[in-house]
Design an enzyme around this catalytic site. Structure first.
Site, PDB file in Angstrom:
ATOM      1  N   ARG A 125       0.820  -1.212   0.000  1.00 35.64           N
ATOM      2  CA  ARG A 125       0.000   0.000   0.000  1.00 35.64           C
ATOM      3  C   ARG A 125       0.855   1.264   0.000  1.00 35.64           C
ATOM      4  O   ARG A 125       0.325   2.363  -0.142  1.00 35.64           O
ATOM      5  CB  ARG A 125      -0.948  -0.021   1.208  1.00 35.64           C
ATOM      6  CG  ARG A 125      -1.944  -1.174   1.131  1.00 35.64           C
ATOM      7  CD  ARG A 125      -3.050  -1.078   2.156  1.00 35.64           C
ATOM      8  NE  ARG A 125      -3.949  -2.229   2.039  1.00 35.64           N
ATOM      9  CZ  ARG A 125      -3.989  -3.247   2.883  1.00 35.64           C
ATOM     10  NH1 ARG A 125      -3.181  -3.265   3.929  1.00 35.64           N
ATOM     11  NH2 ARG A 125      -4.816  -4.250   2.705  1.00 35.64           N
ATOM     12  N   VAL A 126       2.163   1.112   0.198  1.00 38.79           N
ATOM     13  CA  VAL A 126       3.061   2.272   0.102  1.00 38.79           C
ATOM     14  C   VAL A 126       3.418   2.524  -1.356  1.00 38.79           C
ATOM     15  O   VAL A 126       3.558   3.655  -1.799  1.00 38.79           O
ATOM     16  CB  VAL A 126       4.326   2.031   0.959  1.00 38.79           C
ATOM     17  CG1 VAL A 126       5.343   3.132   0.735  1.00 38.79           C
ATOM     18  CG2 VAL A 126       3.956   1.933   2.426  1.00 38.79           C
TER      19      VAL A 126
END
Length: 497
Positions: free
Chosen positions: A367-368
């Site tokens: 998700r980064v």
């Protein structure tokens, strides 16, 4: 005269006598089961407080507060504790002694050395096992890469310093191998990273094997092993990940970066379930207690990247979770997936077919994202996941017959086959980021189109060896120089004919 003197002395003693009283909050052991004791008394005890059995030199931590009874987990050899023993409240929160000297050692969940080196670890600071995670205002965004040295991860599922990335898959699919490779790759990391491997419920022989490999690669110079093996009580297995996090927070406070491997949180959940059942907490789904989610959320929330004002240190977590028959929708996996910042999903079918690491690029996600990649890596690997996904769809379609496929489709299939071969990587051989970038650039820009699929492995081995001596940063320049002398024994043309 002697009697007069004696009487005078007694009068002086009596006159100067000041009675003193000591009030202690104590509890008496009613029962002991698998590292968990039920005590009567300790009316002023607090959750997470350290208590002591002075006579036997055993410490315990308060875990359950009842109306008339207190449940505690015993740290150490619980077989020494018997019914009727007395524990005394200390008023201190349970903590572990830490200093820079702990690096390179194997310790148990209480911080006691287990590596047979015979030397006690000096204590610089006591770090609490339980601690409130840093507030939002105290953190900064995850934007610095933590290179794993694994091409498939660094290119498609990047991990940043301060991130929590779950490694999930069935038994024997290479989950621990990814974690150990990541530790080994931190040898050349800049700034340096302190690594903590937390073994929960593992076999002693397995931990010894991992220790031997880390020693062989020189990784123990910056690594701590927190070991709570299967032979230990469930109490020690329960506090082991909190002890590992407390050690990491010691280095976090110094502005350093650290990496924690929790291997694995499935066994940690089992240990907590057993503790809760002994403490007679109401069971819920799959007999887990109602606070099983909070068990892991409060642990993993302590991983973060602090603001520069607070030193800029970070704790990166790689929790490992074991699934049964690939079921990621089970209770514990879904809990931890919702807590972490992405997951690396390993597939048994790929592992058994020889595609290792067996990462499913379709389900795995970070998700980064590109924020945890260097600009060069982000540029060359931007379409890699999409190319691989399209290849899988086209490959399945081509099984019905490839005679009618157009040239563009054939080219995509040929390119996808080479990408898949390129992503294969032996264990304990992490790659420098410059080599990873050059390899991806090579397959994206057609350098491997003239090499047969079966010859991609030979190319990769020779190119990696070439890059160990080549200092160039520009991938095109490096590849042009390499292919100027590369002997193409098997060509793609030969393969097609």
């Amino acid at each position: 005269m002697a009697l007069d003197t004696l009487g005078h002395d007694l009068s002086s003693v009596i006159a100067s006598f000041a009675p003193s009283t000591e009030i202690r909050n104590i509890g008496r052991v009613l029962s002991v089961k698998d590292g968990v004791a039920i005590l009567d008394g300790l009316s002023q005890a607090k959750m997470g407080e350290k208590i002591e059995c002075v006579e036997k030199g055993i410490e315990a931590m308060v875990l359950n507060l009842g109306v008339t009874e207190v449940g505690v987990v015993i740290l150490g050899d619980y077989t020494l504790i018997s019914e009727g023993d007395t524990f005394v409240s200390t008023g201190e929160i349970m903590s572990i002694g830490v200093s820079d000297s702990i690096v390179g050692r194997i310790v148990d969940a209480a911080g006691v050395p287990q590596d047979g080196k015979g030397t006690e670890i000096p204590v610089d600071q006591k770090m609490p096992l339980e601690k409130i995670a840093a507030r939002v205002i105290e953190r900064q965004p995850v934007k610095t890469p933590l290179q794993t040295g694994i091409l498939a991860i660094d290119s498609m599922v990047p991990i940043g310093r301060g991130q929590r990335e779950l490694i999930i898959g069935d038994r024997a699919t290479g989950k621990t191998a990814i974690a150990i490779d990541t530790i080994i790759n931190q040898k050349t990391a800049s700034p340096s990273v302190v690594c903590i491997y937390c073994a929960i419920g593992q076999k002693q022989s397995r931990v010894a094997q991992i220790y031997g490999k880390l020693m062989e690669s020189g990784a123990m110079d910056y690594t701590v092993i927190v070991n709570a093996p299967a032979a230990d009580s469930v109490a020690m297995q329960y506090i082991a990940p909190y002890a590992a996090t407390a050690i990491a927070e010691y280095f976090l406070a110094k502005g350093k970066d650290s990496l924690i491997i929790y291997d694995d949180l499935t066994k940690h959940a089992w240990a907590y379930r057993q503790l809760s059942l002994i403490l007679r907490r109401p069971p819920g789904r799959e007999a887990y207690p109602g606070d099983i989610f909070y068990l892991h959320s409060r642990l993993l929330e302590r991983s973060c990247r602090l603001s520069e004002k607070l030193g800029g240190g970070s704790i990166t977590s790689l929790p490992i979770v074991e699934t049964q028959f690939g079921d990621v929708s089970a209770y514990i996996p879904t809990n931890i997936i919702s807590i972490t910042d992405g997951q690396i999903y390993l597939v048994s079918e790929q592992f058994n077919a020889g595609f290792r690491p067996a990462i499913d690029a379709g389900i795995s996600v970070s998700r980064v994202g590109g924020a945890a990649q260097t600009k060069a890596m982000k540029k060359v690997a931007g379409t890699l996941r999409l190319d691989l996904a399209q290849f899988k769809n086209l490959e399945a379609f081509a099984q019905f017959g490839s005679a009618d496929l157009d040239e563009a489709t054939k080219m995509r299939i040929n390119r996808g086959q080479r990408i898949r071969e390129l992503l294969k990587q032996p264990q304990y051989e992490p790659l420098p980021v410059t080599t990873e970038i050059a390899l991806i650039y090579a397959v994206n820009n057609g350098y491997l189109d003239k090499i047969s699929v079966k010859d991609v492995e030979r190319f990769k081995v020779e190119f990696i060896s070439y890059m160990q001596t080549e200092k160039g940063e520009d991938p095109k320049t490096v590849l042009d120089a390499f292919f100027a002398t590369y002997d193409m024994k098997d060509t793609a043309q030969d393969e097609q004919t």
